[in-house]
Design a protein around this motif. Structure first.
Motif, PDB file in Angstrom:
ATOM      1  N   LYS A 138       0.833  -1.207   0.000  1.00 23.63           N
ATOM      2  CA  LYS A 138       0.000   0.000   0.000  1.00 23.63           C
ATOM      3  C   LYS A 138       0.870   1.260   0.000  1.00 23.63           C
ATOM      4  O   LYS A 138       0.454   2.315  -0.481  1.00 23.63           O
ATOM      5  N   ARG A 139       2.063   1.160   0.565  1.00 21.88           N
ATOM      6  CA  ARG A 139       2.983   2.299   0.524  1.00 21.88           C
ATOM      7  C   ARG A 139       3.402   2.617  -0.914  1.00 21.88           C
ATOM      8  O   ARG A 139       3.303   3.765  -1.348  1.00 21.88           O
ATOM      9  N   GLY A 140       3.850   1.602  -1.611  1.00 23.37           N
ATOM     10  CA  GLY A 140       4.254   1.812  -2.998  1.00 23.37           C
ATOM     11  C   GLY A 140       3.102   2.372  -3.827  1.00 23.37           C
ATOM     12  O   GLY A 140       3.289   3.244  -4.687  1.00 23.37           O
ATOM     13  N   ALA A 141       1.893   1.878  -3.549  1.00 22.91           N
ATOM     14  CA  ALA A 141       0.710   2.323  -4.299  1.00 22.91           C
ATOM     15  C   ALA A 141       0.456   3.815  -4.085  1.00 22.91           C
ATOM     16  O   ALA A 141       0.053   4.533  -5.016  1.00 22.91           O
ATOM     17  N   GLN A 142       0.691   4.300  -2.866  1.00 25.54           N
ATOM     18  CA  GLN A 142       0.534   5.736  -2.598  1.00 25.54           C
ATOM     19  C   GLN A 142       1.532   6.553  -3.413  1.00 25.54           C
ATOM     20  O   GLN A 142       1.196   7.628  -3.946  1.00 25.54           O
ATOM     21  N   VAL A 143       2.744   6.044  -3.500  1.00 27.91           N
ATOM     22  CA  VAL A 143       3.786   6.748  -4.247  1.00 27.91           C
ATOM     23  C   VAL A 143       3.427   6.814  -5.735  1.00 27.91           C
ATOM     24  O   VAL A 143       3.523   7.866  -6.381  1.00 27.91           O
ATOM     25  N   VAL A 144       2.964   5.690  -6.271  1.00 26.33           N
ATOM     26  CA  VAL A 144       2.579   5.651  -7.690  1.00 26.33           C
ATOM     27  C   VAL A 144       1.407   6.602  -7.953  1.00 26.33           C
ATOM     28  O   VAL A 144       1.408   7.380  -8.920  1.00 26.33           O
ATOM     29  N   ALA A 145       0.417   6.553  -7.077  1.00 29.96           N
ATOM     30  CA  ALA A 145      -0.765   7.406  -7.267  1.00 29.96           C
ATOM     31  C   ALA A 145      -0.372   8.882  -7.246  1.00 29.96           C
ATOM     32  O   ALA A 145      -0.858   9.682  -8.051  1.00 29.96           O
ATOM     33  N   ARG A 146       0.523   9.233  -6.344  1.00 32.34           N
ATOM     34  CA  ARG A 146       0.970  10.634  -6.276  1.00 32.34           C
ATOM     35  C   ARG A 146       1.713  11.018  -7.554  1.00 32.34           C
ATOM     36  O   ARG A 146       1.547  12.127  -8.072  1.00 32.34           O
ATOM     37  N   GLU A 172     -10.016   9.713 -14.505  1.00 33.84           N
ATOM     38  CA  GLU A 172      -9.898  11.170 -14.485  1.00 33.84           C
ATOM     39  C   GLU A 172     -10.653  11.731 -13.274  1.00 33.84           C
ATOM     40  O   GLU A 172     -11.772  11.304 -12.964  1.00 33.84           O
ATOM     41  N   GLY A 173     -10.003  12.642 -12.576  1.00 38.22           N
ATOM     42  CA  GLY A 173     -10.658  13.269 -11.439  1.00 38.22           C
ATOM     43  C   GLY A 173     -10.579  12.466 -10.148  1.00 38.22           C
ATOM     44  O   GLY A 173     -11.104  12.884  -9.121  1.00 38.22           O
ATOM     45  N   TRP A 174      -9.961  11.308 -10.181  1.00 38.64           N
ATOM     46  CA  TRP A 174      -9.868  10.475  -8.972  1.00 38.64           C
ATOM     47  C   TRP A 174      -8.891  11.098  -7.969  1.00 38.64           C
ATOM     48  O   TRP A 174      -7.941  11.765  -8.335  1.00 38.64           O
ATOM     49  N   THR A 175      -9.133  10.806  -6.694  1.00 37.04           N
ATOM     50  CA  THR A 175      -8.221  11.253  -5.642  1.00 37.04           C
ATOM     51  C   THR A 175      -7.029  10.300  -5.554  1.00 37.04           C
ATOM     52  O   THR A 175      -7.053   9.193  -6.099  1.00 37.04           O
ATOM     53  N   GLN A 176      -6.016  10.726  -4.805  1.00 37.35           N
ATOM     54  CA  GLN A 176      -4.845   9.869  -4.599  1.00 37.35           C
ATOM     55  C   GLN A 176      -5.249   8.548  -3.941  1.00 37.35           C
ATOM     56  O   GLN A 176      -4.745   7.481  -4.309  1.00 37.35           O
ATOM     57  N   GLU A 177      -6.169   8.617  -2.980  1.00 38.60           N
ATOM     58  CA  GLU A 177      -6.603   7.388  -2.300  1.00 38.60           C
ATOM     59  C   GLU A 177      -7.301   6.438  -3.262  1.00 38.60           C
ATOM     60  O   GLU A 177      -7.068   5.227  -3.237  1.00 38.60           O
ATOM     61  N   GLN A 178      -8.183   7.003  -4.105  1.00 37.45           N
ATOM     62  CA  GLN A 178      -8.883   6.158  -5.079  1.00 37.45           C
ATOM     63  C   GLN A 178      -7.899   5.500  -6.036  1.00 37.45           C
ATOM     64  O   GLN A 178      -8.014   4.322  -6.349  1.00 37.45           O
ATOM     65  N   LEU A 179      -6.923   6.292  -6.485  1.00 36.01           N
ATOM     66  CA  LEU A 179      -5.944   5.766  -7.430  1.00 36.01           C
ATOM     67  C   LEU A 179      -5.066   4.696  -6.774  1.00 36.01           C
ATOM     68  O   LEU A 179      -4.796   3.650  -7.358  1.00 36.01           O
TER      69      LEU A 179
END
Lengths: 222, 215
Positions: free
Chosen positions: B63-71, B188-195
């Motif tokens: 989940k950490r890596g996923a946050q980095v990718v989403a950002r 499109e328009g998704w938040t970082q959490e959604q992504l």
């Protein structure tokens, strides 16, 4: 050394188990082993020497025992080597208890919040500042050493005697061949890209490439 | 009496042989033996081991890596910092730690798919992605993905375009690699959490490619 750990390109293995459940560990003992590896190793053991001790497992054991059992056997062997305990201590463990004798040192007890901070602050780069310049630049063509060496090394057999191109210079890092002998010897490190056809022959896909991170003494200028 | 290691390969091979021949074969018993020895000698407390297990079960993981990718998908400046120096960029999240000090990010594009392996052991960016999957450490993956990456990727269900090259990154040094997958259409328009919720662990290793907006 040409030991069995050097698996890249070996044939005869079946399909990869792609349906494995996504959990950090599948057995409790795996998590215990992971945790011990984070907290209790003898500080004279370098990462490269530790890897080389894994590679010294009997070949049939290396190929058959689970991954974290290799860690366990390696830490047991190094504990004996360092005099932390004896082989007999390890073999007679069921006669003992987990009680710390009164004269033993008192280990620090850490909770999860402290461990998270310890994990965060344990970050380290292996890059070292050196006063000699790199021999190669991005785009240079290089050929890797053709033969095995008698020590630990990080040039896999499948990439020996092959021609590649410098993709990036990564600064100087400790040469594993020396570090595995307890000798600190930084050398320039490069990411080198090879075509799949250079590594595997004309049947390989012409679109594909493999990169390896290789030290300067593994390379010769073309 | 504890001293330094000998750096004597032949000695260690003999110790290995002796221990492997005489210890009970069950890995759980072998690990228990090691824990008992370390606890008895005051080298570690069992409670501290519990805390490491909890940290890597509950807090540190993919989940950490996923946050980095989403950002990186949302913030072009962050993405530039990530591609330039991933080890430094993840400190903005406090995700640095075990095996991330020489982290590099490699980006998937329409024309290139990246996949990571460690053929010589099983190196992995623990503090960013947590524990590696068992298949990543298995002989089959280590042996095959450098030689027949397309066949291995097919087993994972990865579909590649006609013009997509595959680049396999063999982690032979202390560099660790994070694959940055492509952002799927329909987000499109998704938040970082959604992504972040749609970024799979395998996509950050490279054994997953087309992420699904609907899942």
């Amino acid at each position: 050394m040409d030991t069995l750990h050097d698996l890249g390109g070996k044939q005869g293995f079946g399909p990869v188990d792609v349906n494995e459940p996504e959990a950090p560990w599948h057995h409790d003992w795996e998590g215990r082993m992971w945790a011990m590896a984070q907290s209790s190793r003898n500080t004279t053991v370098t990462i490269d020497w530790w890897r080389h001790v894994v590679e010294q497992l009997p070949p049939q054991a290396y190929m058959t025992i689970p991954y974290f059992e290799k860690w366990c056997m390696t830490d047991l062997a190094l504990g004996v080597d360092c005099g932390t305990f004896t082989v007999e201590d390890a073999l007679n463990i069921d006669e003992k208890t987990d009680v710390r004798p009164p004269d033993a040192p008192v280990p620090e007890v850490m909770n999860k919040v402290q461990i998270l901070e310890k994990n965060r602050t344990s970050v380290k780069t292996f890059e070292e500042q050196v006063d000699f310049a790199p021999a190669y630049a991005v785009g240079d063509k290089v050929e890797t050493l053709a033969h095995s060496v008698p020590t630990h090394t990080r040039l896999p057999a499948y990439a020996r005697g092959r021609i590649g191109e410098i993709l990036a210079h990564r600064g100087a890092h400790p040469l594993p061949d020396k570090s595995a002998q307890g000798v600190e010897a930084p050398e320039h490190l490069y990411t080198v890209v090879f075509t799949a056809r250079e590594l595997w022959g004309e049947d390989a896909d012409p679109r594909d490439t493999v990169t390896l991170d290789l030290w300067e003494s593994y390379l010769e200028r073309l | 009496m504890t001293s330094g290691t000998s750096f004597d390969r032949d000695k260690l091979a003999k110790i290995h042989d002796h221990l492997h021949s005489h210890l009970p074969p069950e890995p759980a018993l072998r690990v228990k033996a090691l824990e008992s020895l370390l606890v008895e000698r005051g080298l570690v407390a069992s409670e501290t081991l519990d805390a490491w297990v909890d940290a890597y079960s509950e807090d540190i993981g993919p989940k950490r890596g996923a946050q980095v990718v989403a950002r990186a998908w949302l913030d072009v400046d962050f993405k530039a910092r990530l591609m330039d120096d991933a080890a430094k960029a993840i400190t903005e999240f406090g995700f640095e730690g075990k095996a991330t000090g020489d982290l590099k990010a490699v980006e998937n594009t329409d024309s290139q798919h990246n996949v990571v392996v460690c053929t010589l052991c099983s190196c992995y960016p623990f503090s960013l992605l947590g524990l590696s999957p068992a298949w990543y450490k298995a002989s089959a993956y280590r042996a095959r993905v450098v030689r027949e990456p397309r066949k291995v990727l097919e087993e994972f269900g990865v579909e590649l375009g006609e013009d997509t090259a595959v680049r396999v990154w063999d982690s032979t040094a202390e560099l660790r690699y994070l694959v940055v997958p492509q952002r799927p259409a329909g987000t499109e328009g998704w938040t970082q959490e959604q992504l972040a919720a749609i970024v799979t662990r395998n996509s950050m290793i490279g054994t997953d490619r087309v992420l699904k907006a609907g899942s």
